[in-house]
Design an enzyme around this catalytic site. Sequence first.
Site, PDB file in Angstrom:
ATOM      1  N   PRO A   1      27.233  41.542  42.554  1.00 54.44           N
ATOM      2  CA  PRO A   1      27.367  42.996  42.461  1.00 54.44           C
ATOM      3  C   PRO A   1      28.512  43.404  41.540  1.00 54.44           C
ATOM      4  O   PRO A   1      29.564  42.757  41.510  1.00 54.44           O
ATOM      5  CB  PRO A   1      27.652  43.410  43.916  1.00 54.44           C
ATOM      6  CG  PRO A   1      27.132  42.292  44.746  1.00 54.44           C
ATOM      7  CD  PRO A   1      27.322  41.051  43.937  1.00 54.44           C
TER       8      PRO A   1
ATOM      9  N   LYS B   1      35.692  43.914  42.125  1.00 50.56           N
ATOM     10  CA  LYS B   1      34.662  43.385  43.005  1.00 50.56           C
ATOM     11  C   LYS B   1      35.207  43.032  44.385  1.00 50.56           C
ATOM     12  O   LYS B   1      34.567  42.305  45.145  1.00 50.56           O
ATOM     13  CB  LYS B   1      34.016  42.164  42.345  1.00 50.56           C
ATOM     14  CG  LYS B   1      33.364  42.519  41.005  1.00 50.56           C
ATOM     15  CD  LYS B   1      32.718  41.329  40.339  1.00 50.56           C
ATOM     16  CE  LYS B   1      32.122  41.730  38.996  1.00 50.56           C
ATOM     17  NZ  LYS B   1      31.401  40.615  38.341  1.00 50.56           N
TER      18      LYS B   1
ATOM     19  N   ARG C   1      46.697  40.928  40.722  1.00 51.88           N
ATOM     20  CA  ARG C   1      46.072  39.950  39.831  1.00 51.88           C
ATOM     21  C   ARG C   1      44.920  40.549  39.027  1.00 51.88           C
ATOM     22  O   ARG C   1      44.396  39.888  38.123  1.00 51.88           O
ATOM     23  CB  ARG C   1      45.542  38.759  40.635  1.00 51.88           C
ATOM     24  CG  ARG C   1      46.604  37.942  41.345  1.00 51.88           C
ATOM     25  CD  ARG C   1      46.069  36.552  41.673  1.00 51.88           C
ATOM     26  NE  ARG C   1      44.854  36.602  42.471  1.00 51.88           N
ATOM     27  CZ  ARG C   1      44.808  36.421  43.787  1.00 51.88           C
ATOM     28  NH1 ARG C   1      45.923  36.198  44.456  1.00 51.88           N
ATOM     29  NH2 ARG C   1      43.662  36.464  44.435  1.00 51.88           N
TER      30      ARG C   1
ATOM     31  N   ASN D   1      27.954  41.467  34.192  1.00 50.22           N
ATOM     32  CA  ASN D   1      27.134  41.112  33.040  1.00 50.22           C
ATOM     33  C   ASN D   1      26.340  42.292  32.489  1.00 50.22           C
ATOM     34  O   ASN D   1      26.110  42.387  31.283  1.00 50.22           O
ATOM     35  CB  ASN D   1      26.186  39.976  33.417  1.00 50.22           C
ATOM     36  CG  ASN D   1      25.882  39.071  32.241  1.00 50.22           C
ATOM     37  OD1 ASN D   1      26.495  39.172  31.200  1.00 50.22           O
ATOM     38  ND2 ASN D   1      24.916  38.192  32.416  1.00 50.22           N
TER      39      ASN D   1
END
Length: 304
Positions: A2, A52, A135, A176
């Site tokens: 996702p 994510k 991060r 992507n």
Amino acid sequence: MPEGHTLRKLADDLTAAFAGRRVRVTSPQGRFAADAEQLDGSRVVGADSAGKHLFVEHEGERFVHVHLGLIGQLDVHTGIEGGAAAVPDPVGAVRLRLVTLDDPTDPRPAAYADLRGAIICDLVGAARRAEILGRLGPDPLRPDADPDLAWRRISTSPRAIGDLLMDQKVLAGVGNVYRAEVLFRHRIHPLRPGNTLRSGQWRAMWADLVELMAEGVRTGRIDTVRPEHTPEAMGRAPRKDDHGGEVYVYRRTSQPCLVCGTPVRTGELAGRSSFWCPKCQPKFRSRALRSPTKGTGRAGGARA
């Protein structure tokens, strides 16, 4: 896996269903049982996402940190009439289950959520959450995001821009689909080195990602084609794909480009399939590599 808009929508749905409510927290599968016991009966503050990563905050600055990975799924169910007793039994390998506790002062119907297959489901404190966020690169869906942080990394890196856009330490939340589509929309070849981009190109791409991903949150699907390239405008059949949405190049290998008709190409980039149109996204040629024109000393060749 996702992309960021999916996690942002999940955070919004979780907040709407559970914020301010006490919840029963269990782990039917057993892998989160000890942490679930600590949270059982606590009040949910809300949920948030960064790239994510998803964080469900409980009182006492305790956060359930979730990363869905490739097969993870988090289903939020609302509007359950009849209270907690009407919530169905869990089915399958449910790692984490949240169920609202009955509260006569709260007019909202019962709600529950089931998490399955996530690669990360941990109980963390505020310090660990801050470490995880530290991060990550800027997330186009967060109001506190600073695109200059990503630009400083992109502008000094010889890595391909298609690789950099998928690096969550550079830019959080882009996967992507958005990578392929934003590069097409800005006529940039995925293999172009990051340090050859101009700041104006990056700012235009960032603004586009902000708009496209926000629309993805609203609709729950990824649509990237401009109005003149929709099925209705072009008189073509809608795209059929598990990912849904109307796109220019993603998963359209060998199909004609919606803009110029050239067959879309695909190749591997940093371990993932990359998609582009060879005419709309020509290969980048550095001025330093162009041959001088005879007798003039001027650089020849196509402009980038």
